[in-house]
Enzyme design. Structure first.
Site, short mmCIF file in Angstrom:
data_model
loop_
_atom_site.label_atom_id
_atom_site.label_comp_id
_atom_site.label_asym_id
_atom_site.label_seq_id
_atom_site.Cartn_x
_atom_site.Cartn_y
_atom_site.Cartn_z
N ASP A 30 12.49 -11.73 -22.48
CA ASP A 30 12.20 -10.39 -21.97
C ASP A 30 13.51 -9.62 -21.79
O ASP A 30 14.43 -10.11 -21.14
CB ASP A 30 11.45 -10.49 -20.64
CG ASP A 30 10.84 -9.17 -20.20
OD1 ASP A 30 11.28 -8.11 -20.68
OD2 ASP A 30 9.91 -9.20 -19.37
N SER A 81 5.37 -5.79 -14.71
CA SER A 81 6.63 -5.06 -14.81
C SER A 81 6.87 -4.30 -13.50
O SER A 81 6.99 -4.92 -12.46
CB SER A 81 6.62 -4.15 -16.03
OG SER A 81 7.90 -3.72 -16.36
N HIS A 133 8.68 -8.96 -23.39
CA HIS A 133 8.08 -8.29 -22.24
C HIS A 133 6.56 -8.24 -22.30
O HIS A 133 5.89 -8.31 -21.28
CB HIS A 133 8.64 -6.87 -22.15
CG HIS A 133 8.38 -6.18 -20.85
ND1 HIS A 133 8.86 -6.66 -19.65
CD2 HIS A 133 7.69 -5.05 -20.54
CE1 HIS A 133 8.49 -5.86 -18.67
NE2 HIS A 133 7.78 -4.88 -19.18
#
Length: 723
Positions: A660, A575, A695
């Site tokens: 995501d 991320s 995610h």
């Protein structure tokens, strides 16, 4: 991650490792020419796909950037799916020789965990709540027993049953009403983090007809029939607080409050005393709290302190006082009290002062005690204050590097504080700490099967010097007997954003790497709050470059001290940590052998220029706003996608998920496509996309282990540890 009490229990206590209805369409744009996947010529072996280049100029502040892969944003375009499937097929073919190793790693990881397991039960409202796992089942089962642990078990939610027919399942909130009769719970079945809220009658097992879509935080009023919840807007911003009355349709729900400022997210929670409800409007720099009595769910909301730019505060309740954690008076926060009847700032009285070297991260109230969660010198601490005598003490922990945090503490009138403790070599442990006698009782330490012996491993903390002379902590764990001659393979991890501090806990899966001689290191770089809010400030907005140079300095420092060498150094981040990976390989591609970038936020300029995307507007206070020239120039320096050039890059494994909602799949897809077209080396570049997840990747615990085995097999083969 979404904070949820029962969910936190399931994940923290049971899963084996530490770690939406539809997707919004891409913003309207002129139709792109038909895209296609073109095979690049290669003499032998698997052939990587090459995405077609479609010119798409982006102009801002007199600067023109060419975004040739903008078309990959078109999620419904069949050509996009064709390209992604080609990348997945290429990765699978390249990784085929590692399948036996993947299977071996998976068996090792699985062999360390107790597959049928039980969390430590906690008491709330006359029940003991816990969750358990069963061998062969992907998800936890949420249970309780009334009155005693010998009472019959009541299954509240079996997530395995709810997951039947689904490729993904995530539990959001799970909240039981005061009388214990009703369970409000929310589920996401796509990975896009859009949760549907339902209410189950635990007496009958029946689930009510009402469905609240796009629900985030959930809290019960004290009347056992009124439920408050927050919903997201089109940009996935939690923005509206609703009141639902049991037995009515969700279409009849009452809008209680709407947060209209796009920088702010809205949350709801209840005081630990149970007496008050709170709704919090929070941006990255500013907050505002509204309060109303839990016994009067239709009462008007009262503002505790009106929002002021850069003032952050949170509120809890005890007796006739509110206890407020505030950064008024210092960036590292202090604690003040205020009368419930007049909580404005003019009536605040200081209880715990601001300290320059101690970050006050959170507080939790009990009838007679205040627990303060702090960070000092990069490590977490728990301090206890007796609210009758004002005497305070800090709880001591035995190891140099560790993680500690409050566990499930649902009882108000108690002297026992439940805490979780672990370290890179000590598995997850749950204690009851007596806040009066200062004695602690170990309730459970999760077993590590397969012959694990903590005495075989060593933790260490070193300081490296950053580019500007600042000292950066780096935490290491390795198998004893390490020769610091530069020959050891080393995996360096980092994040450095949002003020998030490094979690220095135990990971069952890391043992497979440690036992093969891999040194594991975590750099506490600027951008996190490891050393206080000033540490965060020094690594965000126009100071963001410090995050990347700190990480590079950490790598160089470890090499200089003999822990590894360039040819044996791998790095990993996800991320915002994936942004870190992308930035440092542009800055110093020669320094790293292997890079693992998970759901990487690498298309910074384009994403932060698109206010319609989830998270964008709220994150102007973390990264900057590209419409502001100075912010644009800062981001222009480090944006990984923008700064890919024709040069040699390390070996890369890039991972993402099609659904995501935090880092859209097209960011890593575009980055990989551009790297393929420009990089001058022959090092492997793999793009692994999960078409059925979000995610955090796969939702089932066994599926997650397989994903980790895949990553480790790639890492070990590329470092030459395994053939």
């Amino acid at each position: 991650m979404r904070p949820t009490r029962l969910l936190s229990l399931c994940l923290a206590a049971l899963l084996a490792h530490v770690a939406c209805s539809t997707t919004p369409p891409a913003p309207a744009a002129a139709p792109a020419p038909a895209a296609e996947v073109v095979a690049a010529p290669a003499p032998s072996g698997p052939v990587p796909p090459v995405a077609r280049r479609v010119p798409h100029p982006v102009n801002l502040h007199g600067d023109t950037l060419q975004d040739d892969y903008f078309w990959l944003r078109e999620k419904e375009n069949s050509e996009v799916r064709t390209y992604l499937e080609a990348e997945a097929a290429y990765t699978a073919e390249v990784m085929k020789p590692t399948e036996a190793l993947q299977a071996r790693l998976y068996r090792e990881m699985l062999g360390r965990i107790q597959q049928t397991d039980l969390s430590v039960p906690y008491r709330k409202g006359g029940y003991f709540y816990y969750s358990r796992t069963e061998e062969g089942k992907q998800y936890p089962i949420l249970c309780r027993r009334k009155g005693s642990l010998e009472a019959p078990e009541e299954v509240m939610l079996d997530l395995n049953v709810l997951a039947e027919g689904q490729t993904f399942l995530s539990l959001g909130d799970a909240e039981v009403s005061d009388d214990g009769h009703l369970l409000a719970y929310s589920l996401d079945t796509t990975g896009f983090r859009q949760y549907t809220l339902r209410v189950k009658d635990l007496r009958t097992g029946q689930v009510g007809e009402a469905r609240m879509e796009k629900a985030t935080s959930v809290v019960w009023a004290a009347d056992n029939r009124t439920l408050f919840y927050v919903t997201e807007d089109a940009a996935k911003r939690p923005s509206k607080l609703w009141r639902h009355t049991l037995g009515t349709a969700s279409s009849a729900d009452v809008l209680v409050y709407e947060e209209k400022d796009e920088r702010f997210n809205l949350y709801a929670h209840r005081s630990r005393s149970g007496e008050y409800l709170f709704t919090v409007s929070s941006s990255h720099t500013t907050s505002e709290v509204r309060v109303w009595p839990a016994r009067k769910p239709t009462a008007a909301l009262t503002v505790v302190a009106p929002r002021e730019q850069d003032h952050e505060y949170s509120v809890d309740h005890r007796g006739d006082q509110f206890y407020i954690r505030t950064n008024s008076g210092g960036r590292n926060f202090r604690v003040v009290t205020a009368p419930v009847k007049s909580p404005g700032r003019e009536n605040w009285k200081e209880l715990i002062p601001h300290r320059e070297t101690v970050m006050l991260q959170g507080v939790s109230l009990f009838k007679n005690h205040l627990m303060v969660y702090e960070r000092e010198a990069g490590l977490p601490h728990i301090s206890i204050t007796d609210l009758k005598t004002r005497a305070a003490h800090r709880v001591a922990f035995p190891e140099e590097v560790y993680a500690v945090f409050p566990e499930m503490n649902e009882e108000w009138d108690t002297k026992l504080l439940r805490i979780g403790y672990q370290s890179p070599v000590t598995s997850s442990s749950v204690y009851d700490y007596d806040m009066v006698s200062r004695e602690r009782k170990l309730l459970k330490q999760r077993p590590v099967l397969g012959g694990y012996d903590a005495s075989n491993y060593q933790t260490e903390r070193v300081m490296v010097e950053a580019k500007d002379g600042v000292k950066v902590p780096v935490n290491l764990v390795y198998r004893k007997g390490l020769k610091k001659d530069g020959s050891a393979p080393l995996l360096l991890k980092g994040y450095g954003a949002y003020g998030a501090s490094a979690f220095l806990g135990f990971n069952y899966n890391d043992v497979s790497l440690l036992d093969r001689g891999v040194v594991l290191a975590t750099a506490q770089i600027r951008g996190g709050s490891d050393l206080g809010k000033a540490w965060h400030d020094a690594g965000r907005m126009r100071n963001k470059m410090n995050t990347f140079t700190d990480f590079i300095a950490s790598a160089e420092g470890l090499i200089a001290q003999g822990y590894t060498s360039k040819g044996r150094l791998a790095i990993q981040g996800g991320s915002a940590g994936g942004l870190l990976m992308g930035a440092v390989v542009n800055l110093r591609p020669d320094l790293f052998k292997v890079v693992l970038a998970n759901v990487p936020f690498v298309d910074v300029l384009n994403t932060m220029s698109d206010a319609s995307l989830p998270l964008t507007v709220g994150e102007f206070e973390e990264w900057g706003n590209p419409q502001v020239k100075e912010d644009y120039e800062s981001m222009r320096q480090y944006c990984p996608y923008t700064n890919v050039t024709a040069k040699a890059y390390p070996t890369l494994l890039v991972k993402t998920s099609f659904n995501d909602s935090q880092v859209m799949y097209w960011e890593p897809a575009k980055w990989v496509a551009k790297l393929r077209s420009l990089k001058t080396d022959k090092n492997p570049l793999l793009f692994h996309i999960n078409m059925n997840a979000g995610h955090s990747g796969a939702s089932g615990r066994y599926d997650r282990l397989k994903e980790i085995a895949f990553d480790q097999a790639f890492l070990l083969t590329q470092l030459g540890v395994e053939p």
